[in-house]
Structures are given as structure tokens and as C-alpha cells.
Design a protein around this motif. Structure first.
Motif, short mmCIF file in Angstrom:
data_model
loop_
_atom_site.label_atom_id
_atom_site.label_comp_id
_atom_site.label_asym_id
_atom_site.label_seq_id
_atom_site.Cartn_x
_atom_site.Cartn_y
_atom_site.Cartn_z
N ARG B 105 -24.47 90.55 -53.90
CA ARG B 105 -25.11 90.44 -52.59
C ARG B 105 -26.60 90.70 -52.74
NH1 ARG B 105 -20.78 91.84 -48.61
NH2 ARG B 105 -22.48 91.95 -47.10
N MET B 106 -27.36 89.89 -52.03
CA MET B 106 -28.81 89.95 -52.21
C MET B 106 -29.50 89.81 -50.86
SD MET B 106 -30.78 87.24 -54.57
CE MET B 106 -32.44 86.75 -54.15
N VAL B 107 -30.48 90.67 -50.60
CA VAL B 107 -31.28 90.55 -49.38
C VAL B 107 -32.71 90.16 -49.75
CG1 VAL B 107 -29.99 92.08 -47.86
CG2 VAL B 107 -31.71 93.04 -49.40
N LYS B 108 -33.37 89.56 -48.79
CA LYS B 108 -34.68 89.00 -49.06
C LYS B 108 -35.60 89.27 -47.89
CE LYS B 108 -36.34 84.65 -50.18
NZ LYS B 108 -36.63 83.80 -49.08
N SER B 109 -36.83 89.71 -48.16
CA SER B 109 -37.82 89.76 -47.10
C SER B 109 -38.75 88.56 -47.28
CB SER B 109 -38.59 91.08 -47.10
OG SER B 109 -39.33 91.23 -48.30
N LYS B 110 -39.66 88.38 -46.33
CA LYS B 110 -40.40 87.13 -46.26
C LYS B 110 -41.19 86.82 -47.52
CE LYS B 110 -43.35 85.09 -42.80
NZ LYS B 110 -43.08 83.67 -42.88
N SER B 111 -41.03 85.59 -47.99
CA SER B 111 -41.75 85.17 -49.18
C SER B 111 -41.96 83.66 -49.11
CB SER B 111 -40.95 85.52 -50.43
OG SER B 111 -41.41 84.77 -51.53
N MET B 112 -43.19 83.23 -48.85
CA MET B 112 -43.48 81.80 -48.79
C MET B 112 -43.23 81.16 -50.15
SD MET B 112 -44.43 81.38 -45.67
CE MET B 112 -44.91 79.67 -45.79
N VAL B 113 -43.56 81.87 -51.22
CA VAL B 113 -43.41 81.26 -52.53
C VAL B 113 -41.94 81.02 -52.86
CG1 VAL B 113 -43.40 83.37 -53.95
CG2 VAL B 113 -44.36 81.27 -54.88
N ALA B 129 -25.82 84.03 -52.48
CA ALA B 129 -26.64 83.51 -51.37
C ALA B 129 -27.54 84.62 -50.82
CB ALA B 129 -25.73 83.00 -50.27
N PRO B 130 -28.86 84.47 -50.95
CA PRO B 130 -29.74 85.53 -50.42
C PRO B 130 -29.70 85.53 -48.90
CG PRO B 130 -30.94 84.01 -51.88
CD PRO B 130 -29.64 83.38 -51.56
N VAL B 131 -29.69 86.73 -48.32
CA VAL B 131 -29.72 86.85 -46.86
C VAL B 131 -31.15 87.15 -46.44
CG1 VAL B 131 -28.89 88.17 -44.88
CG2 VAL B 131 -27.35 87.70 -46.81
N GLU B 132 -31.72 86.26 -45.63
CA GLU B 132 -33.06 86.52 -45.11
C GLU B 132 -32.99 87.68 -44.14
OE1 GLU B 132 -35.85 85.19 -45.92
OE2 GLU B 132 -35.30 83.36 -47.00
N THR B 133 -33.99 88.56 -44.18
CA THR B 133 -33.94 89.73 -43.30
C THR B 133 -35.09 89.77 -42.29
OG1 THR B 133 -35.20 91.09 -44.86
CG2 THR B 133 -32.79 91.09 -45.06
N ASP B 134 -36.17 89.02 -42.53
CA ASP B 134 -37.21 88.90 -41.50
C ASP B 134 -36.54 88.22 -40.32
OD1 ASP B 134 -39.20 86.71 -40.29
OD2 ASP B 134 -40.39 88.43 -40.91
N PHE B 135 -36.72 88.75 -39.12
CA PHE B 135 -35.98 88.28 -37.96
C PHE B 135 -36.10 86.77 -37.79
CE2 PHE B 135 -33.53 88.36 -34.41
CZ PHE B 135 -34.11 88.54 -33.16
N GLY B 136 -37.35 86.28 -37.81
CA GLY B 136 -37.56 84.85 -37.64
C GLY B 136 -36.95 84.04 -38.77
N GLU B 137 -37.09 84.53 -40.00
CA GLU B 137 -36.51 83.81 -41.15
C GLU B 137 -34.99 83.82 -41.09
OE1 GLU B 137 -37.98 82.10 -43.53
OE2 GLU B 137 -40.08 82.66 -43.32
#
Lengths: 243, 479, 239
Positions: B105-113, B129-137
């Protein structure tokens, strides 16, 4: 290992790119070049404001929806923390060692958690799992702050054996304790101090905290309280005593 | 469908969508106001911009040296650095790290790259599957969409849209109350943070002097992503390096104000290496993946290099009249708006519409607000030159050749007073054919793009050249 | 002082009355003017299309036309920015042409800035009893930094009522070839401008660049709009 080769490749490309002598045909409108001397930047010095840095810090922090109390003594600070916890009506309070130790001595507020104190040296249990569970279960986290920035009302938290990062992050309420003598005017002064004290070498994480967590991702409507704490209480103590 | 045609179609679709227009106007307008208010409160704003520009130029001018120092410092603090020349290599590094730690399990914060290298799809295809954590993402991840704005990626979705989405994907009762939806995000993602084996973040800045990774945010998801899991992976473009920690004083004064109008964001994390001995919280391992993926190409183009100074504030998008009319999705690139027009062709040659350098009036509103003083219009002009020289992708033939031919013919006429006079006569002859009732309402071929909604001006009976000559010779009836 | 007029190709071909307006105002102020007949264009359409070689070719003619001029005045922000900022860069550093271009750049003035900053006048004896509103063309405002001068000149026009235009500094949507390459966006931007114009109740929109005006006039004609669009030089010539 095949994956390692790209270090040399990337560096070679960067060097080759920088080696090209071609200068841009049109001077950029900015008029700035790397040969320009660094300009001295005069930050607004909040110390000059009426009431000095404590007043500036308080005002700026409150603008970010932090709830700030200024007290004269460490005894009064302890009392204030008790009042905050009572008004929040909570049963599980986590106190980071830096808030439990001198000069704050708020350890007696810790409650609702029967597990023994954990230190980073503990090898016998899954420290991470226990720490996360404990901080997630807590309703309030009480920590000290190393510095405060008066111009923006920002707290500076430095991770250490005494300062536990998750205590100011997982519980929905964060109570932060800071000494007035640790308030700095702003970022340049902070980086001066951190440089002098080798802050980046000593602390794996230095975290700026300004107000509770927030988002405006839906229709640009500001909502307080997302993933970080939903409430931030700050107690500023004017009595000078080094911890 | 070729990229040019797709862009033109996207633009048409966006312009024909009145709801999008209202939304974009509202959102960008509010960002512009907030930024303006924040800037007004800083009398030394221009000095900050100059200093930021200078620091970025210094950083880029010696990028190899700064990158090596950064690596040295990260390693000295117990972290690891991996280098990726391409998007593919970046993905492989991340997967290798994940596999080495048995990550499920993998979490992710915002990263444009990470979007640039299409990391999420790749990792998902390999079972993590990475889970996006920034609300909008996270919202757009649930919706299967791409971000439309660099700071507020889900801004194209109304509260009703989000409510319906959450009801469908999370099984909660449908609501459009924003507080409720936010609480739901907190509740749901808490579980992810607390059980993830790996947290991935981007980096706003990489400090060479200390090996520090800086992440600026408001929600707390980046703090959680980088604190709770045992492994922290940072994905960052090589251009994020700045020389000294003290430089952050300038950038942190500029970035939150430019992006959201805040004097400081809610959280800034300055992370140096994994947790130290004795610290109870924080990752056991820190990995930094440094990514080139076309940045060295931009670096090599001295006239476009300043585009690498970008600190991803989004201010240029918010003031750009083109962006405000077509929105982020129409660009079909990871980076949209003015800065997107500068960098996309180098970072994603195959996927970038050739139009981007040309789809601008060069109005300069972007350059005015850029905190690091990137002279976007001048770089756009340079990129147009690059396209014409064949160094960057162009529109398909025959449009390309026809335009070239037209400009050549035009230049030939303008380069000599005699030919200019002849061309004036020809213009009058030609327009006589299309004048109806004293107006030119329709022109043939590509010129029809003018007359679709505008009259074309009828050339004056006499040019100023002629009028002046008559005046001097005293032959003018009246001037 | 003798002013050499750089009228610009669009004015020459489509709106010579703008240049006549410049001459009229200068006459009124007792400033002699001449017109270098070798002038054609500054080369901007080629340069903006990325055709630098063609722009250079046209630029050479510009240098030939204005080499001997002492003071050059143009009723345009965009052509002036081209000639001042970009034209020198078309020629190799150290070349004679580059030196010429830089010298000419130093002698170039935009019309409203010339009146206010050089001649130090704001009242040019104009009278125009109408309500107008002013649009800041992009190259004039952001390229050359000319914001107050046109406003001061308008304020001194007798019997004129000048009302502020919302988003006056937002681009009108012309943008050179942009207007034909991306007509959808060009139209939408123009519509915004006209919408703001309508809200002022002004009879005329005034601007310092003929390019904006041709685009907006073209749209106004299509919409049976009650307002017109005037160049500042035309307005200041009225008595």
C-alpha cells in the motif's frame, strides 16, 4: 546495476547543457543576471509594532485561525492548558516529552492511554505501529514549539527524541507551547539560527505550522480541518526560562 | 487525430461551454484578488522577485555542482539518491524501491513530476496503486480525470459533482455540503496514511547545502505521507535544487502569496534524511529520485532556460486570458497555461500540441506576476523561432509551408519601398473584390478566420504615404 | 526639434487619419514633423510568427528609413516595443546594424509618452464633447510602461468625460496572427472587452494601438453596437 548508470548520464547532460556558450539573443525583461549583487532584503520588523513580537505573533497566528493565549508564567501556561483540555471535553490526551519535561511540565495531562512510554531506542515492539495507533487514538496532542515567527504567526517544530512529529499531526486538536523569547521576527532570522545551531543536521524534520489544516479544493471554498489538526491552540509564555 | 487538430477541437469545446467559462472566471478571479492583496502587503515585493530570479539563475548556472552537493548531504544524513534520465527510469526506481520493501500500500502527496512520468498508472499496472492524498488530487483520482489547475486540480468540479462522485465511489449518502465531503476525505484517507508501507511526495525545493527536501502544503496530507509510513520516496525534477537553506526565506515569502494569497501556507516540511537515532516518528528510509526527463534539454537552450526557474505557483495561469477562456484540460499537457507553453515541448515532445507557443497574444500579464520573473513572452517568441527552424514540432503540412510562404512573400514586399507601394496597390485591388456595401464581411480561405465574427477593415483610399506626398506637393484637396 | 513620424504599416494602409492626427497635434504644439518615405514596417508580424530571418530583412529597411532621424514618434505601443526591444537583437552583437538599431531605439518615442514626458504637455488644445473610456493595449502598458500618460492627456481634453473601463488592462484578443489562428479565443476575449465597454455607457473606446482597434471595430460593426473605437491620436486632433 543498470539503474545506477543514469547518474553519470544525467550529470553529463547537465554539464553539456551548461557548456553551451550561446547567450540568449534578447535580454530578458527582468534585467537581473546572476552577476547582479544580492539585494539586501528588509523584512518588516514586527518588533517595532506596539506590544512587540508577542503582539505581532498573536495577531498573525489568529489571522490563520489559531487560538492564542499569552500568559506570564509557566504555571499560568500549565493552568491554561488544563482549561483548554477541559473546554474540549476530551478523554485521550497525548503529551510529547518536550511538553512533559521542563519547563512546561504538562505531563500530568496525559490520559486515556495505558501503554508505557515509548522511546526511539525501543527494539522490542513495532514502535511505528504503536506510535501511529496511539497518536491516531488521541483527541489532543500537546507539544512544545522550538521557535515562532512573529511576522506570519508560524510555529517551528523540530523533530527530536523529545518532540514527536505525529503528536502535532494525527490528533484533531494540537496544543502548542512556545516561549516569547523564542519568537523570531521572520524567516531570515530563523535560518540564521538554524544555520548557527546546525538545525538541519540535527533534526530529520523541521515543520512550520500556521493555523489548523485547511483546503479550498472544492469551489475555492475555505474549509478548516482536513488531514492535519482541525484546531490549533497556542500558549505563549512570557516568563524566561530555558528548558 | 493529430495533436494540432485535437487542440483546436479542445479549444472550441471549452469556448462553447458557458459553465466552464463562469467557473474559470470565478476561480481565477479570486486567485488573482487574493494574490494582489497579499502582494500589496509586502512593500519589498519587487526586491524579492529580483532576488529569487538571481538565486534561480545561480542554481541553474551551476546545476551539476549543486546536484552533487545535494546528493552528498542527503547521503551524509542517511538518505539515498537515485538518478533518472528518463520518465521510464524514474518509474523503475520507484518500483524497485517499493519491491525491495515488500510494499503493498502506497500513499502519495501532490507531485506534478509524478504525473509527468505517468507514475500512478505504471505502479498500478505492477500491483501497487498509489492513493492520492491531496484532497483535489484524490477527487480527480476517484473520477479518473486529469488536473485542470496546478494549485486546485479539481476546481472544474462543483460541490454537486463531488457529492455525486463520493456517493458513487465511496457509498456514502449523496450530499453537496463541503464540510461533510471534507470530513469524509479525512476519515477515508486516515486509514490509508496509517497503514501505508510507503509514502511518496514531490518537493517544492531541494536544498543543496543541507540535503533538505522542502514541501509546502495546507492540508497536512504531505506531512502525514512523509511521516507515518516507514519509507519515504521523494520524486523531484533536477531543477528544484537551490543552493542554500537561507534562500528559502525568499522563496517561502513568494510562493504562498503567489499561489493562494497566504503569507505562509499552513505547513512547510523541511526534511533532512530519515529519522535520527532516538526520534520515534518519521521514516526509517528516505529515497530521493532526481529526474531529468527533458530538463537538460531546456537547460541547453539558453534562451528558454529561465523556464526552469518556475516554482509552480500557478499565478501565470490565473492571469492568462487564454487559460481563463479555455481552462487547463484544453492544453492536454501536464503543465498548462503560460508556463506549460514554455516547458511542455521539451518535457513531453510527443504529447504536446505544436500550437502552445503560438496560442498566446503575448500580452505579458503572466510575466508581470511571475514571482521568479520569467519573461514568458520573450521565451514564447524564441520557441516560435525554434518551431520555424524545425527544432520543435510544428503543425502538419501543408499549413506549415503555406504560412512560411506567406510570411516570405510579405517580408519581400515590406523590405523595399517600391515593392511596398506595389503591394499597397495589390491590396486595394484584392479587397475591392470582397467589399460589399462598404464593408468586408467575408474573406476566403484561412483569412476567413478573421471574418467569421469581425469585419475586415477596408483599406483607406489613400495611404499615409500618398497623403503626405500630396500634402508636400500641395496637391492635396484637404488633408 | 524635428519629429520623424513612424506611422506603422497598419495605420498607413487602413487608418492614415491616425497619423494625420499625430501631425495635427504636433502642428498645434509648434513641433515640426517629417515623414521618412522609406518606411514600411517594423517587422513584427514576421518576428511574432517565429520567422526571424524575414523579420531581419524587413528590419533592415526600417534601419535604412530611420537612420538619419533625430526624434522618432509612433502612435503605437506594439510596433514601438518591437523596434526598441527586439529589433536590435535581430542583428549580431558588435555589427554596424546592431549599433544602428540600438541608436534608433534610443530615439524612438510612443506618441502619448512623447507629449507628456518629452514635450511636457497634457493639454493639446483638443475638444471632444463625448463620454469615452480607455483600453490599455498590452504592449503599451506592460511592454513600455505607459499607463498614466494617455489618461492625463484625456483628462485635459475639453468637454470630454472619461470613465474607467473594467479590466482595462486585459488583452483584447488581437495578438497578431493569433487573431486568425485561434479565432475562437480571439472572439471570446474581444467579447469580454466589448461587454465591459457596454457597461461604461461610453460612446467611444479609446486606445493607443491601432491593432486592438481594428479587431474591436471589426467586432463592433458586426454587432450594431452603439459605440465606436478611436485611436488616441485621432481624438486629440479634434477641436
Amino acid at each position: 546495476m543498470a539503474l545506477d548508470d543514469q547518474r553519470d548520464l544525467v550529470l553529463a547532460r547537465v554539464r553539456a547543457a551548461l557548456g553551451s556558450r550561446a547567450a540568449p539573443a534578447v535580454a530578458s525583461r527582468s534585467g537581473v543576471t546572476s552577476e547582479s549583487k544580492p539585494l539586501p532584503i528588509a523584512f518588516v520588523a514586527p518588533g517595532a509594532a506596539p506590544g512587540g513580537m508577542v503582539a505581532s505573533f498573536t495577531q498573525a497566528a489568529e489571522e490563520a485561525q489559531a487560538m492564542v493565549s499569552v500568559v506570564e508564567s509557566f504555571d499560568a501556561a500549565r493552568q491554561r492548558v488544563g482549561e483548554i483540555l477541559a473546554s474540549e471535553g476530551v478523554g485521550r490526551v497525548l503529551v510529547s516529552p518536550d511538553a512533559a519535561d521542563e519547563p512546561w511540565r504538562c505531563g500530568s495531562f496525559a490520559r486515556g492511554d495505558d501503554a508505557p512510554t515509548i522511546t526511539g531506542q525501543d527494539q522490542t515492539i513495532d514502535v511505528r505501529r504503536v506510535r501511529i495507533a496511539r497518536a491516531e487514538a488521541a483527541e489532543v496532542g500537546v507539544t512544545a514549539a522550538t521557535f515562532g515567527l512573529a511576522d506570519t504567526g508560524t510555529l517551528v517544530l523540530c523533530a527530536s527524541p523529545e518532540h514527536h512529529r505525529l503528536d502535532s499531526l494525527l490528533p484533531p486538536v494540537h496544543v502548542a507551547l512556545v516561549q516569547a523569547c523564542d519568537l523570531l521576527p521572520g524567516l531570515p532570522e530563523l535560518f540564521d539560527r538554524l544555520s548557527a545551531e546546525q538545525g538541519f543536521a540535527r533534526h530529520s524534520a523541521i515543520t512550520f505550522v500556521r493555523g489548523p489544516s485547511r483546503t479550498a479544493d472544492i469551489e475555492l471554498t475555505l474549509t478548516i480541518g482536513v488531514h492535519g489538526p482541525c484546531k490549533l491552540f497556542i500558549v505563549v509564555v512570557e516568563e524566561v526560562r530555558r528548558g | 487525430m493529430d495533436l494540432h487538430a485535437r487542440f483546436v477541437a479542445d479549444v472550441r469545446r471549452a469556448i462553447d461551454n458557458p459553465q466552464l467559462r463562469v467557473l474559470l472566471d470565478d476561480v481565477t478571479g479570486r486567485f488573482v484578488e487574493k494574490r494582489a492583496a497579499a502582494v500589496r502587503a509586502v512593500p519589498e515585493w519587487e526586491a524579492f522577485r529580483d532576488e529569487a530570479r538571481r538565486i534561480k539563475e545561480e542554481a541553474l548556472a551551476h546545476l551539476d555542482r549543486h546536484l552533487l552537493e545535494f546528493e552528498r548531504q542527503v547521503v551524509a544524513r542517511g538518505g539515498q539518491v537515485h538518478w533518472a534520465a528518463t520518465a521510464d527510469q524514474a518509474r523503475r526506481h520507484v518500483l524497485a524501491i517499493a519491491r525491495a520493501h515488500g510494499v503493498a500500500r502506497m500513499v502519495k502527496s501532490k507531485s506534478m513530476v509524478s504525473e509527468e512520468v505517468h507514475l500512478n498508472e505504471w505502479m498500478a499496472a505492477h500491483g501497487i496503486a498509489p492513493v492520492e492524498t491531496d484532497f483535489g488530487e484524490w477527487i480527480i483520482q476517484l473520477a479518473g480525470e486529469r488536473p485542470s489547475h496546478v494549485i486546485a486540480p479539481a476546481i472544474h468540479k462543483s460541490r454537486g459533482d463531488v457529492g455525486r462522485l463520493f456517493a458513487e465511489k465511496l457509498g456514502i449518502p449523496e450530499t453537496d455540503d463541503i464540510e461533510t465531503l471534507t470530513r469524509e476525505a479525512r476519515r477515508h484517507l486516515r486509514r490509508e496514511f496509517c497503514s501505508a508501507d510507503l509514502g511518496m511526495s514531490g518537493a517544492n525545493f531541494l536544498v543543496a547545502e543541507t540535503g533538505t527536501i522542502v514541501v509546502v502544503e495546507n492540508e497536512g496530507n504531505a506531512r502525514l505521507t512523509t511521516t507515518a509510513p516507514p519509507v519515504h520516496v521523494v520524486l523531484a525534477g533536477i531543477e528544484k535544487v537551490i543552493p542554500r537553506a537561507a534562500d528559502l526565506a525568499v522563496f517561502l515569502a513568494l510562493l504562498p502569496r503567489s499561489a493562494t494569497g497566504q503569507p505562509m501556507s499552513s505547513y512547510v516540511s523541511l526534511m533532512t534524511g530519515p529519522r535520527r537515532a532516538g526520534e520515534t516518528d518519521g521514516p526509517d528510509e528516505l529515497h530521493v529520485v532526481l529526474i531529468d526527463n527533458g530538463r537538460s534539454r531546456l537547460l541547453a537552450d539558453a534562451a528558454a532556460r529561465e523556464a526552469l526557474s518556475c516554482i509552480r505557483c500557478g499565478a501565470c495561469q490565473n492571469v492568462c486570458p487564454v487559460y481563463r477562456h479555455i481552462g487547463g484540460h484544453a492544453y492536454e499537457t501536464v503543465y498548462a497555461g503560460p508556463i506549460g507553453a514554455l516547458v511542455s515541448a521539451h518535457l513531453d515532445r510527443a504529447g504536446t500540441p505544436p500550437d502552445l507557443p503560438f496560442a498566446s497574444t503575448l500580452c505579458g500579464a503572466c510575466a508581470d506576476v511571475c514571482p521568479v520573473k520569467i519573461d514568458i513572452p520573450t521565451v514564447l517568441l524564441h520557441l516560435r523561432d525554434q518551431v520555424m527552424r524545425g527544432h520543435l514540432p510544428d503543425q502538419p503540412l501543408p499549413a506549415r509551408w503555406l504560412q512560411r510562404l506567406a510570411i516570405r512573400a510579405w517580408a519581400s514586399a515590406m523590405a523595399s519601398p517600391g515593392r511596398y507601394r506595389l503591394a499597397s496597390k495589390l491590396l486595394r485591388l484584392a479587397t475591392r473584390i470582397v467589399v460589399r456595401g462598404g464593408r468586408i464581411r467575408a474573406l476566403p480561405g484561412p483569412f476567413g478566420n478573421w471574418t467569421r465574427f469581425r469585419d475586415f477593415p477596408v483599406p483607406a483610399r489613400k495611404t499615409f504615404h500618398q497623403l503626405w506626398k500630396e500634402r508636400k506637393e500641395g496637391t492635396a484637396g484637404h488633408v | 526639434m524635428r519629429v520623424s513620424l513612424f506611422v506603422t504599416c497598419l495605420v498607413d494602409q487602413f487608418c492614415p487619419e491616425v497619423a494625420l492626427g499625430v501631425v495635427t497635434v504636433l502642428d498645434r504644439l509648434g513641433v515640426a514633423s517629417d515623414f521618412p518615405a522609406g518606411q514600411t514596417c517594423c517587422g513584427q508580424p514576421a518576428f511574432n510568427s517565429g520567422c526571424v530571418d524575414e523579420a531581419r530583412r524587413v528590419g533592415r529597411q526600417f534601419l535604412r528609413a530611420f537612420r538619419d532621424a533625430e526624434v522618432i514618434v509612433a502612435p503605437s505601443g506594439s510596433c514601438l516595443e518591437m523596434a526598441q526591444r527586439y529589433l536590435p537583437s535581430l542583428f549580431p552583437p558588435g555589427s554596424g546594424e546592431r549599433a544602428d538599431a540600438e541608436a534608433i531605439a534610443g530615439r524612438l518615442h510612443e506618441f502619448s509618452s512623447f507629449l507628456v514626458d518629452v514635450l511636457k504637455v497634457t493639454d493639446v488644445g483638443a475638444r471632444f464633447p463625448h463620454r469615452v473610456t480607455y483600453h490599455d493595449s498590452c504592449h503599451l502598458l506592460r511592454g513600455l510602461g505607459v499607463r498614466e500618460q494617455p489618461r492625463r492627456l484625456l483628462a485635459a481634453v475639453h468637454d470630454l468625460e472619461c470613465v474607467p473601463l473594467a479590466a482595462s488592462d486585459t488583452c483584447c484578443g488581437f495578438g497578431g496572427t493569433f487573431a486568425v489562428k485561434y479565432p475562437d479565443i480571439s472572439e471570446a476575449m474581444g467579447q469580454d472587452k466589448l461587454g465591459n465597454l457596454a457597461r461604461t455607457g461610453a460612446e467611444y473606446l479609446v486606445a493607443g494601438d491601432i491593432s486592438c482597434l481594428l479587431h474591436l471595430r471589426g467586432m463592433l460593426a458586426r454587432q450594431a453596437f452603439p459605440a465606436g473605437a478611436l485611436h488616441l491620436a485621432e481624438l486629440l486632433a479634434k477641436e
